[in-house]
Motif scaffolding. Structure first.
Motif, PDB file in Angstrom:
ATOM      1  N   TRP A 220      14.008 -76.298  90.402  1.00 13.54           N
ATOM      2  CA  TRP A 220      13.552 -74.977  89.964  1.00 13.54           C
ATOM      3  C   TRP A 220      14.761 -74.101  89.705  1.00 13.54           C
ATOM      4  O   TRP A 220      15.547 -73.865  90.620  1.00 13.54           O
ATOM      5  N   PRO A 221      14.999 -73.655  88.474  1.00  9.96           N
ATOM      6  CA  PRO A 221      14.065 -73.705  87.351  1.00  9.96           C
ATOM      7  C   PRO A 221      14.343 -74.763  86.273  1.00  9.96           C
ATOM      8  O   PRO A 221      13.514 -74.965  85.395  1.00  9.96           O
ATOM      9  N   TYR A 222      15.478 -75.434  86.309  1.00 14.56           N
ATOM     10  CA  TYR A 222      15.938 -76.143  85.105  1.00 14.56           C
ATOM     11  C   TYR A 222      15.070 -77.339  84.732  1.00 14.56           C
ATOM     12  O   TYR A 222      14.651 -77.490  83.581  1.00 14.56           O
ATOM     13  N   LEU A 223      14.788 -78.245  85.666  1.00 14.56           N
ATOM     14  CA  LEU A 223      13.959 -79.391  85.319  1.00 14.56           C
ATOM     15  C   LEU A 223      12.530 -78.947  85.023  1.00 14.56           C
ATOM     16  O   LEU A 223      11.880 -79.467  84.109  1.00 14.56           O
ATOM     17  N   ILE A 224      12.027 -77.973  85.765  1.00 12.90           N
ATOM     18  CA  ILE A 224      10.666 -77.499  85.517  1.00 12.90           C
ATOM     19  C   ILE A 224      10.569 -76.825  84.151  1.00 12.90           C
ATOM     20  O   ILE A 224       9.570 -76.989  83.437  1.00 12.90           O
ATOM     21  N   GLU A 225      11.596 -76.093  83.756  1.00 17.53           N
ATOM     22  CA  GLU A 225      11.592 -75.517  82.401  1.00 17.53           C
ATOM     23  C   GLU A 225      11.445 -76.619  81.360  1.00 17.53           C
ATOM     24  O   GLU A 225      10.668 -76.506  80.404  1.00 17.53           O
ATOM     25  N   ASN A 226      12.171 -77.699  81.549  1.00 14.70           N
ATOM     26  CA  ASN A 226      12.100 -78.823  80.617  1.00 14.70           C
ATOM     27  C   ASN A 226      10.685 -79.395  80.572  1.00 14.70           C
ATOM     28  O   ASN A 226      10.163 -79.717  79.500  1.00 14.70           O
ATOM     29  N   CYS A 227      10.064 -79.520  81.738  1.00 10.10           N
ATOM     30  CA  CYS A 227       8.691 -80.040  81.792  1.00 10.10           C
ATOM     31  C   CYS A 227       7.727 -79.139  81.026  1.00 10.10           C
ATOM     32  O   CYS A 227       6.857 -79.621  80.291  1.00 10.10           O
ATOM     33  N   VAL A 228       7.858 -77.836  81.206  1.00 11.63           N
ATOM     34  CA  VAL A 228       6.960 -76.896  80.530  1.00 11.63           C
ATOM     35  C   VAL A 228       7.068 -77.045  79.013  1.00 11.63           C
ATOM     36  O   VAL A 228       6.053 -77.150  78.308  1.00 11.63           O
ATOM     37  N   HIS A 229       8.277 -77.093  78.508  1.00 14.80           N
ATOM     38  CA  HIS A 229       8.456 -77.102  77.054  1.00 14.80           C
ATOM     39  C   HIS A 229       8.248 -78.477  76.432  1.00 14.80           C
ATOM     40  O   HIS A 229       8.040 -78.582  75.217  1.00 14.80           O
ATOM     41  N   GLU A 230       8.262 -79.532  77.250  1.00 14.45           N
ATOM     42  CA  GLU A 230       8.009 -80.877  76.732  1.00 14.45           C
ATOM     43  C   GLU A 230       6.607 -81.381  77.094  1.00 14.45           C
ATOM     44  O   GLU A 230       6.299 -82.549  76.860  1.00 14.45           O
ATOM     45  N   ASP A 231       5.782 -80.516  77.655  1.00 20.34           N
ATOM     46  CA  ASP A 231       4.415 -80.886  78.045  1.00 20.34           C
ATOM     47  C   ASP A 231       4.403 -82.096  78.978  1.00 20.34           C
ATOM     48  O   ASP A 231       3.635 -83.045  78.806  1.00 20.34           O
ATOM     49  N   VAL A 232       5.267 -82.066  79.967  1.00 15.21           N
ATOM     50  CA  VAL A 232       5.318 -83.088  81.010  1.00 15.21           C
ATOM     51  C   VAL A 232       4.834 -82.446  82.309  1.00 15.21           C
ATOM     52  O   VAL A 232       5.417 -81.461  82.772  1.00 15.21           O
ATOM     53  N   ALA A 233       3.759 -82.958  82.870  1.00 11.20           N
ATOM     54  CA  ALA A 233       3.209 -82.371  84.090  1.00 11.20           C
ATOM     55  C   ALA A 233       4.200 -82.513  85.238  1.00 11.20           C
ATOM     56  O   ALA A 233       4.763 -83.592  85.448  1.00 11.20           O
ATOM     57  N   TYR A 234       4.409 -81.434  85.970  1.00 12.59           N
ATOM     58  CA  TYR A 234       5.311 -81.463  87.124  1.00 12.59           C
ATOM     59  C   TYR A 234       4.468 -81.537  88.395  1.00 12.59           C
ATOM     60  O   TYR A 234       3.620 -80.680  88.648  1.00 12.59           O
TER      61      TYR A 234
END
Length: 350
Positions: A220-234
């Motif tokens: 948090w926040p960098y990998l989660i940001e990537n998940c949000v913008h790539e539509d990958v469920a975290y």
């Protein structure tokens, strides 16, 4: 119960995912049956397991959890459609699983068949790679400088990832799995799988589950940001930091039958002086606002932007009820401010 999209799969999963890794060591079949029935009755449709479970992982406990789930499914075949079932293939390093070898496309095909047999089902909704072939900053290897990324042969691992995707594609084509996800991986891992799937028209990663809690928020926040913008469920696992955030281990306590009373593969790396101080702070915040420490930690995790579904586990029905109730809570600004005052003081206590 609230629900969220599982990436781009079209599936809607409950914001609570029932983790099952204690089934087979700390819990028996009867315990599991009770937890499954309670979860389903309360709107939980997302269940997570792994070929490696139960834990602590041993040759004797290997496959026990899937077998317990399969036993329930064999007695309730008409209810299979109520469950979005996720399991995982173990990565390298355990000598009793494929001689400790890496994940390959062929290994995926073999492991899927073995999991299906234990689970007594025809398909797996979400098939995950438990950890990558390369060393990743997870399982007590997350502190900066612990591992060297420059030592990794990028091209070799990319080729391995392509081979894995091809094995997954075979299983999807055969109807054995519906979607695939990652676990204990990194931003580069997510994006390389996406790049390969786009380039070769192969299945796209749907999700990633990593350790995440008030004591361990490195994503948090960098990998989660990537998940949000790539539509990958975290999907956070260990949101209570293996029970530490309940406060039950404060002062060196080791309740009988608790996780920390069992031998751990990487030792009790979460047991530090700073964890003691941080947990004490969060317990005080919870008391101030009339919450249990577990409810505070789980409700906080649920409200983090980008979190899709939080994986919880319990060894008793009372624990499960307390944990599930946290997801009905909406933490006020005052509660969140008090939480963050502790978080700022102890952002990475282990």
């Amino acid at each position: 119960m609230k629900y969220a999209p599982l990436g781009r799969t079209g599936l809607e999963v409950s914001r609570v995912c029932l983790g099952t890794m204690t089934w087979g060591t700390q819990n028996n079949q009867a315990d599991a049956d009770i937890q499954i029935e309670y979860a389903l009755a309360n709107g939980i449709n997302f269940f997570d397991t792994a070929e490696m479970y139960s834990v602590p992982p041993t040759a004797e406990s290997y496959g026990k959890t899937e077998t317990i789930i399969g036993d329930w499914l064999s007695r309730n075949p008409s209810r299979r459609g109520e469950i979005i079932l996720a399991t995982k293939i173990a990565g390298p390093g355990l000598h009793y699983i494929r001689d400790g070898g890496p994940i390959t496309g062929d290994a995926v095909v073999v492991a899927v068949d073995a999991s299906l047999k234990r689970l007594q089902t025809d398909y797996i909704d979400l098939y995950q790679l438990h950890w990558p072939n390369r060393t990743s900053p997870h399982f007590a290897k997350h502190f900066p400088g612990h591992i060297s990324f420059s030592d990794v042969d990028r091209e070799a691992h990319s080729a391995q990832m392509l081979d894995i995707l091809q094995g997954i594609a075979k299983c999807i084509k055969a109807g054995k799995i519906r979607h695939f996800g990652l676990s204990d991986d990194t931003t580069w891992g997510i994006n390389e799988y996406i790049r390969l799937s786009d380039k070769y028209d192969l299945p796209r990663v749907a999700s990633i589950q990593n350790e995440f809690s008030l004591l361990h928020a490195k994503d948090w926040p960098y990998l989660i940001e990537n998940c949000v913008h790539e539509d990958v469920a975290y999907l956070p696992w260990s949101p209570l930091a293996a029970g530490a955030l309940t406060g039950k281990y404060l002062g060196g306590a080791r309740p009988e039958g608790s996780r920390w009373s069992f031998a751990q593969r990487n030792g009790l790396f979460r047991d530090t002086d700073l964890v003691e101080k941080a947990v004490s702070g969060y317990v005080d915040v919870a008391k101030k606002h009339g919450l249990s420490a577990a409810q505070l930690a789980l409700a906080w995790c649920d409200q983090v932007d980008g979190v899709s579904s939080t994986i919880i586990g319990a060894t008793s029905l009372d624990q499960l009820k307390e944990d599930v109730s946290a997801f009905d809570l909406a933490l006020s600004d005052d509660v969140l401010a008090d939480v963050m005052s502790v978080f700022r003081e102890y952002p990475a206590p282990f």
